[in-house]
Scaffold this motif. Structure first.
Motif, PDB file in Angstrom:
ATOM      1  N   CYS A 102       3.622   2.292   1.965  1.00  0.00           N
ATOM      2  CA  CYS A 102       3.126   2.942   3.194  1.00  0.00           C
ATOM      3  C   CYS A 102       4.232   3.173   4.212  1.00  0.00           C
ATOM      4  N   ILE A 103       5.329   2.435   4.108  1.00  0.00           N
ATOM      5  CA  ILE A 103       6.382   2.515   5.114  1.00  0.00           C
ATOM      6  C   ILE A 103       6.875   3.951   5.241  1.00  0.00           C
ATOM      7  N   ALA A 104       6.865   4.434   6.464  1.00  0.00           N
ATOM      8  CA  ALA A 104       7.331   5.773   6.790  1.00  0.00           C
ATOM      9  C   ALA A 104       6.386   6.876   6.328  1.00  0.00           C
ATOM     10  N   CYS A 105       5.253   6.515   5.760  1.00  0.00           N
ATOM     11  CA  CYS A 105       4.255   7.530   5.400  1.00  0.00           C
ATOM     12  C   CYS A 105       3.573   8.003   6.669  1.00  0.00           C
ATOM     13  N   LYS A 106       3.400   9.301   6.777  1.00  0.00           N
ATOM     14  CA  LYS A 106       2.834   9.847   8.015  1.00  0.00           C
ATOM     15  C   LYS A 106       1.374  10.275   7.850  1.00  0.00           C
ATOM     16  N   TYR A 107       0.827  10.041   6.691  1.00  0.00           N
ATOM     17  CA  TYR A 107      -0.555  10.448   6.476  1.00  0.00           C
ATOM     18  C   TYR A 107      -1.515   9.396   7.003  1.00  0.00           C
ATOM     19  N   THR A 108      -2.633   9.847   7.517  1.00  0.00           N
ATOM     20  CA  THR A 108      -3.636   8.890   8.003  1.00  0.00           C
ATOM     21  C   THR A 108      -4.996   9.205   7.396  1.00  0.00           C
ATOM     22  N   ASP A 109      -4.982   9.800   6.218  1.00  0.00           N
ATOM     23  CA  ASP A 109      -6.237  10.131   5.536  1.00  0.00           C
ATOM     24  C   ASP A 109      -7.088   8.886   5.326  1.00  0.00           C
ATOM     25  N   CYS A 110      -6.421   7.785   5.008  1.00  0.00           N
ATOM     26  CA  CYS A 110      -7.124   6.519   4.755  1.00  0.00           C
ATOM     27  C   CYS A 110      -7.902   6.077   5.983  1.00  0.00           C
ATOM     28  N   VAL A 111      -7.265   6.168   7.155  1.00  0.00           N
ATOM     29  CA  VAL A 111      -7.902   5.733   8.400  1.00  0.00           C
ATOM     30  C   VAL A 111      -9.161   6.551   8.662  1.00  0.00           C
ATOM     31  N   GLU A 112      -9.064   7.850   8.353  1.00  0.00           N
ATOM     32  CA  GLU A 112     -10.193   8.732   8.638  1.00  0.00           C
ATOM     33  C   GLU A 112     -11.394   8.474   7.742  1.00  0.00           C
ATOM     34  N   VAL A 113     -11.176   8.038   6.525  1.00  0.00           N
ATOM     35  CA  VAL A 113     -12.317   7.846   5.630  1.00  0.00           C
ATOM     36  C   VAL A 113     -12.932   6.448   5.716  1.00  0.00           C
ATOM     37  N   CYS A 114     -12.228   5.501   6.282  1.00  0.00           N
ATOM     38  CA  CYS A 114     -12.726   4.115   6.293  1.00  0.00           C
ATOM     39  C   CYS A 114     -14.004   3.999   7.118  1.00  0.00           C
ATOM     40  N   PRO A 115     -15.110   3.549   6.510  1.00  0.00           N
ATOM     41  CA  PRO A 115     -16.394   3.504   7.217  1.00  0.00           C
ATOM     42  C   PRO A 115     -16.463   2.388   8.257  1.00  0.00           C
ATOM     43  N   VAL A 116     -15.562   1.414   8.189  1.00  0.00           N
ATOM     44  CA  VAL A 116     -15.643   0.304   9.153  1.00  0.00           C
ATOM     45  C   VAL A 116     -14.412   0.223  10.067  1.00  0.00           C
ATOM     46  N   ASP A 117     -13.571   1.246  10.049  1.00  0.00           N
ATOM     47  CA  ASP A 117     -12.408   1.279  10.945  1.00  0.00           C
ATOM     48  C   ASP A 117     -11.560   0.019  10.901  1.00  0.00           C
ATOM     49  N   CYS A 118     -11.208  -0.408   9.727  1.00  0.00           N
ATOM     50  CA  CYS A 118     -10.444  -1.664   9.660  1.00  0.00           C
ATOM     51  C   CYS A 118      -8.953  -1.449   9.431  1.00  0.00           C
ATOM     52  N   PHE A 119      -8.476  -0.228   9.646  1.00  0.00           N
ATOM     53  CA  PHE A 119      -7.029   0.004   9.605  1.00  0.00           C
ATOM     54  C   PHE A 119      -6.418  -0.258  10.976  1.00  0.00           C
ATOM     55  N   TYR A 120      -5.244  -0.858  10.968  1.00  0.00           N
ATOM     56  CA  TYR A 120      -4.520  -1.123  12.212  1.00  0.00           C
ATOM     57  C   TYR A 120      -3.081  -0.697  12.009  1.00  0.00           C
ATOM     58  N   GLU A 121      -2.375  -0.524  13.123  1.00  0.00           N
ATOM     59  CA  GLU A 121      -0.994  -0.118  13.014  1.00  0.00           C
ATOM     60  C   GLU A 121      -0.067  -1.323  13.024  1.00  0.00           C
ATOM     61  N   GLY A 122       0.736  -1.477  11.972  1.00  0.00           N
ATOM     62  CA  GLY A 122       1.744  -2.526  11.944  1.00  0.00           C
ATOM     63  C   GLY A 122       3.039  -1.989  12.535  1.00  0.00           C
ATOM     64  N   GLU A 123       4.159  -2.656  12.278  1.00  0.00           N
ATOM     65  CA  GLU A 123       5.417  -2.241  12.891  1.00  0.00           C
ATOM     66  C   GLU A 123       5.884  -0.895  12.371  1.00  0.00           C
ATOM     67  N   ASN A 124       5.834  -0.698  11.077  1.00  0.00           N
ATOM     68  CA  ASN A 124       6.281   0.591  10.539  1.00  0.00           C
ATOM     69  C   ASN A 124       5.367   1.081   9.418  1.00  0.00           C
ATOM     70  N   MET A 125       4.171   0.531   9.387  1.00  0.00           N
ATOM     71  CA  MET A 125       3.191   0.949   8.386  1.00  0.00           C
ATOM     72  C   MET A 125       1.806   0.544   8.849  1.00  0.00           C
ATOM     73  N   LEU A 126       0.802   1.080   8.187  1.00  0.00           N
ATOM     74  CA  LEU A 126      -0.560   0.689   8.507  1.00  0.00           C
ATOM     75  C   LEU A 126      -0.919  -0.585   7.753  1.00  0.00           C
ATOM     76  N   VAL A 127      -1.902  -1.300   8.267  1.00  0.00           N
ATOM     77  CA  VAL A 127      -2.415  -2.469   7.558  1.00  0.00           C
ATOM     78  C   VAL A 127      -3.943  -2.429   7.599  1.00  0.00           C
ATOM     79  N   ILE A 128      -4.548  -3.175   6.702  1.00  0.00           N
ATOM     80  CA  ILE A 128      -6.003  -3.312   6.658  1.00  0.00           C
ATOM     81  C   ILE A 128      -6.346  -4.743   7.046  1.00  0.00           C
TER      82      ILE A 128
END
Ligand code: SF4
Length: 76
Positions: free
Chosen positions: A8-34
């Protein structure tokens, strides 16, 4: 639970965040986390990830990534 790994590091896509039904994605230092406790294991995000960074925690050697995802999702 599903977790985000280092692809995920340096990936700029946020498709995952948009589809998650419970909004459990968060922003880490240089990547997203669940947040591993908020993820309901639906699996919807996994095929959306163009970097193949989202993995189920049932794969081998995922403990360190579960802890990493937990740490950065609880910093908020
Ligand atoms: Fe969200 Fe489902 Fe992906 Fe878990 S598996 S992070 S609940 S979309």
């Amino acid at each position: 639970t599903y977790i985000v790994t280092d692809n995920c590091i340096a990936c700029k896509y946020t498709d995952c965040v948009e589809v998650c039904p419970v909004d459990c994605f968060y922003e880490g230092e240089n990547m997203l986390v669940i947040h591993p406790d908020e993820c309901i294991d639906c699996g919807v995000c996994e095929p959306e990830c163009p970097a193949d960074a989202i993995r189920p925690d049932t794969e081998p050697d995922m403990e360190k990534w579960v802890e990493f995802n937990r740490k950065y999702s609880e910093d908020w």
